[in-house]
Design a protein around this motif. Structure first.
Motif, short mmCIF file in Angstrom:
data_model
loop_
_atom_site.label_atom_id
_atom_site.label_comp_id
_atom_site.label_asym_id
_atom_site.label_seq_id
_atom_site.Cartn_x
_atom_site.Cartn_y
_atom_site.Cartn_z
N PRO A 94 0.81 -1.23 0.00
CA PRO A 94 0.00 0.00 0.00
C PRO A 94 0.84 1.27 0.00
O PRO A 94 0.42 2.29 -0.57
N GLU A 95 2.01 1.25 0.63
CA GLU A 95 2.82 2.47 0.67
C GLU A 95 3.28 2.87 -0.74
O GLU A 95 3.51 4.06 -1.00
N THR A 96 3.39 1.89 -1.63
CA THR A 96 3.74 2.22 -3.02
C THR A 96 2.61 3.00 -3.67
O THR A 96 2.84 3.98 -4.39
N ARG A 97 1.39 2.55 -3.43
CA ARG A 97 0.23 3.25 -3.98
C ARG A 97 0.11 4.65 -3.40
O ARG A 97 -0.32 5.59 -4.10
N ASP A 98 0.48 4.83 -2.14
CA ASP A 98 0.44 6.17 -1.55
C ASP A 98 1.38 7.12 -2.30
O ASP A 98 1.04 8.29 -2.54
N ILE A 99 2.54 6.63 -2.68
CA ILE A 99 3.50 7.47 -3.42
C ILE A 99 2.96 7.79 -4.80
O ILE A 99 2.99 8.94 -5.25
N THR A 100 2.46 6.78 -5.50
CA THR A 100 1.96 7.01 -6.86
C THR A 100 0.73 7.91 -6.86
O THR A 100 0.51 8.67 -7.80
N ASP A 101 -0.09 7.83 -5.79
CA ASP A 101 -1.26 8.71 -5.71
C ASP A 101 -0.84 10.18 -5.60
O ASP A 101 -1.45 11.06 -6.21
N SER A 102 0.19 10.44 -4.79
CA SER A 102 0.67 11.82 -4.65
C SER A 102 1.26 12.32 -5.95
O SER A 102 1.07 13.49 -6.33
N LEU A 103 1.94 11.45 -6.67
CA LEU A 103 2.49 11.85 -7.97
C LEU A 103 1.37 12.06 -9.00
O LEU A 103 1.44 12.97 -9.82
N ASP A 104 0.33 11.22 -8.92
CA ASP A 104 -0.78 11.34 -9.86
C ASP A 104 -1.55 12.63 -9.63
O ASP A 104 -2.02 13.29 -10.58
N ALA A 105 -1.69 13.04 -8.36
CA ALA A 105 -2.39 14.29 -8.06
C ALA A 105 -1.66 15.48 -8.68
O ALA A 105 -2.29 16.39 -9.24
N VAL A 106 -0.35 15.48 -8.60
CA VAL A 106 0.43 16.56 -9.23
C VAL A 106 0.31 16.47 -10.75
O VAL A 106 0.26 17.49 -11.44
N GLY A 107 0.22 15.26 -11.27
CA GLY A 107 0.08 15.08 -12.71
C GLY A 107 -1.20 15.69 -13.26
O GLY A 107 -1.21 16.24 -14.36
N ASN A 108 -2.28 15.62 -12.48
CA ASN A 108 -3.52 16.26 -12.92
C ASN A 108 -3.36 17.77 -13.00
O ASN A 108 -3.91 18.43 -13.89
N THR A 109 -2.61 18.34 -12.06
CA THR A 109 -2.37 19.79 -12.09
C THR A 109 -1.52 20.18 -13.29
O THR A 109 -1.79 21.18 -13.97
N THR A 110 -0.46 19.41 -13.56
CA THR A 110 0.41 19.74 -14.69
C THR A 110 -0.34 19.63 -16.01
O THR A 110 -0.07 20.41 -16.94
N ALA A 111 -1.28 18.69 -16.11
CA ALA A 111 -2.07 18.59 -17.34
C ALA A 111 -2.92 19.83 -17.54
O ALA A 111 -3.06 20.34 -18.66
#
Length: 217
Positions: free
Chosen positions: A167-184
């Motif tokens: 699960p801690e891996t998913r926590d990291i990817t979720d934080s990166l994905d949230a920033v990815g939505n902003t950059t888009a």
């Protein structure tokens, strides 16, 4: 680094590219244009300095649009927190709050684009507006790279789930994905801003080339 914001790293790249572009605009404009002057249809003439400043106006306008976009779509900004708080009272308030924030977010970019049009026109006439649109795209390389970051982070999260990683891996990817939505969203802001300036230039050029009286439009 652990605990650091990926958005700050991406912003450092974008702002650094903008600063580098501004530093190179003036010698580049002087090298290409030199002492020659461009004449407007109203008899006015513009030098390389006005054209360089028009490009800077477009670049600054694009950067400001990116900053405003981050403010309205970031992971921990006041508008987003208001939407998060509305989620606690049901789906209806969530939709209303999100719609309201979305409508408010359109006003600042409109004002910035209007100011960029007025400023670049005062500096170099109609040609300056086109140059401002070009200036907004001077950092296109870094903007496309930042924009491509979003789907990569999103797919990484999906792969982490399918591979049944901790699960801690998913926590990291979720934080990166949230920033990815902003950059888009920031990438779309740059595209829309430059398209507005370019469309205005093309429309006026068509009117002049076709010999249409602007008062009839």
């Amino acid at each position: 680094k652990p605990g650091s914001s990926p958005q700050k790293a991406l912003n450092a790249g974008s702002f650094g590219a903008a600063a580098l572009a501004i530093a190179l605009i003036f010698p580049g404009a002087y090298f290409v244009i030199g002492g020659s002057r461009f004449g407007g249809s109203d008899g006015s003439a513009f030098s390389w300095l006005g054209i360089a400043f028009s490009s800077v106006v477009g670049l600054l306008a694009g950067t400001l649009i990116g900053v405003i976009t981050e403010f309205f779509t970031g992971t921990d900004t006041p508008p987003v927190r208001r939407i998060v708080n509305a989620c606690g009272t049901g789906s209806a308030t969530t939709i209303i709050s999100g719609l309201g924030v979305g409508m408010m977010s359109t006003l600042p970019p409109i004002l910035i684009i209007g100011a960029a049009i007025a400023g670049s026109y005062a500096l170099s006439g109609l040609y300056g507006i086109g140059i401002a649109g070009l200036g907004m795209l001077l950092t296109l390389g870094i903007q496309l790279s930042v924009d491509a970051y979003g789907p990569i982070a999103d797919n990484a999260g999906g792969l982490a789930v399918m591979a049944e990683l901790p699960p801690e891996t998913r926590d990291i990817t979720d934080s990166l994905d949230a920033v990815g939505n902003t950059t888009a969203a920031i990438g779309k802001g740059f595209a829309i801003g430059s398209a507005a300036l370019t469309a205005l230039t093309l429309f006026v050029a068509f009117v002049e080339a076709a010999g249409i009286d602007p008062s009839l439009i």
